[in-house]
Design a protein around this motif. Structure first.
Motif, PDB file in Angstrom:
ATOM      1  N   GLU A  78     -10.329 -84.864 -69.640  1.00 16.10           N
ATOM      2  CA  GLU A  78     -11.246 -85.704 -70.409  1.00 16.10           C
ATOM      3  C   GLU A  78     -11.186 -85.375 -71.897  1.00 16.10           C
ATOM      4  O   GLU A  78     -11.149 -86.277 -72.745  1.00 16.10           O
ATOM      5  CB  GLU A  78     -12.682 -85.517 -69.907  1.00 16.10           C
ATOM      6  N   LEU A  79     -11.135 -84.093 -72.218  1.00 16.13           N
ATOM      7  CA  LEU A  79     -11.102 -83.716 -73.629  1.00 16.13           C
ATOM      8  C   LEU A  79      -9.800 -84.105 -74.289  1.00 16.13           C
ATOM      9  O   LEU A  79      -9.769 -84.522 -75.456  1.00 16.13           O
ATOM     10  CB  LEU A  79     -11.354 -82.215 -73.771  1.00 16.13           C
ATOM     11  N   LYS A  80      -8.679 -83.974 -73.570  1.00 13.13           N
ATOM     12  CA  LYS A  80      -7.392 -84.375 -74.140  1.00 13.13           C
ATOM     13  C   LYS A  80      -7.325 -85.886 -74.348  1.00 13.13           C
ATOM     14  O   LYS A  80      -6.780 -86.365 -75.334  1.00 13.13           O
ATOM     15  CB  LYS A  80      -6.234 -83.904 -73.240  1.00 13.13           C
ATOM     16  N   THR A  81      -7.929 -86.631 -73.420  1.00  4.44           N
ATOM     17  CA  THR A  81      -7.965 -88.088 -73.563  1.00  4.44           C
ATOM     18  C   THR A  81      -8.778 -88.497 -74.771  1.00  4.44           C
ATOM     19  O   THR A  81      -8.413 -89.386 -75.541  1.00  4.44           O
ATOM     20  CB  THR A  81      -8.546 -88.743 -72.293  1.00  4.44           C
TER      21      THR A  81
END
Length: 222
Positions: free
Chosen positions: A219-222
């Protein structure tokens, strides 16, 4: 469902606000990554959650105990490994294990069984009489983690545990952390190595004492 519940936790040193009204929850058995640059408030938060520092405002439940009202009970029910090396370098491996086992109330057969386990995960079987200060950094870190969980706590706090350790030793250390999590132990770990965050189930980013983002690695990379 939750091992740690943080509610509006704040820590001030004079006029300086080190941790600014943070709230979050950590599920039982997960690896929870607490990320941020040096000075972001990571270590101050972890020391409050371990019952070492008293909050200026707010509270947190760690293993069901309040860090504001029952810090001694919190300490008895957690494991803690500080970023500053937490073993006594002038003691032997066995003396360190005996000391920390005694601090946590282990004795007799229970201590001997857990001592064998610590020696095994540290790859130090047969090396009990070696002075701890002479050990390689990666082995020291595994020994330090072993002594931190010798009493089988359900929650373990690791404050930048792999700082200054070579990449191969860091990977080996994280394999051990994952194994502990699979046994149902909640791992709360601070780090500034982003590649280590990949091993976490959930991640929270702190900057200047405030929570700025949270989610799993994808989620954070997205």
């Amino acid at each position: 469902m939750y091992s740690i519940e943080v509610n509006n936790l704040t820590k001030k040193f004079g006029d300086f606000v080190s941790v600014d009204n943070v709230s979050f929850k950590v599920k039982k058995g997960e690896i929870f990554g607490f990320l941020g640059a040096n000075g972001a408030g990571k270590s101050t938060t972890i020391r409050m959650l371990c019952g070492i520092l008293e909050p200026t405002e707010g509270d947190a439940l760690v293993g069901g105990f309040s860090v504001a009202n029952d810090p001694d009970k919190v300490k008895l029910n957690i494991g803690y490994m500080s970023q500053r090396f937490s073993l006594y370098n002038d003691l032997t491996v066995e003396e360190n294990i005996n000391f920390f086992g005694g601090v946590y109330g282990l004795k007799g057969k229970d201590l001997e069984e857990r001592k064998k386990w610590v020696l095994q995960i540290s790859n130090l079987i047969g090396k009990e009489k070696i002075i701890t200060g002479s050990l390689p950094g990666g082995i020291k870190q595994r020994l330090a983690l072993g002594t931190a969980v010798i009493h089988k706590p359900k929650i373990v706090f690791l404050d930048e545990p792999t700082s200054g350790v070579d990449p191969i030793s860091r990977r080996s250390f994280w394999d051990l952390i994952v194994n502990l999590s699979e046994e149902g132990i909640t791992i709360f770990v601070t780090t500034h190595y982003l590649e280590e965050a990949e091993f976490c189930n959930n991640i929270m980013l702190i900057n200047a004492g405030k929570i700025i983002a949270e989610g799993n690695p994808s989620e954070l990379k997205t």
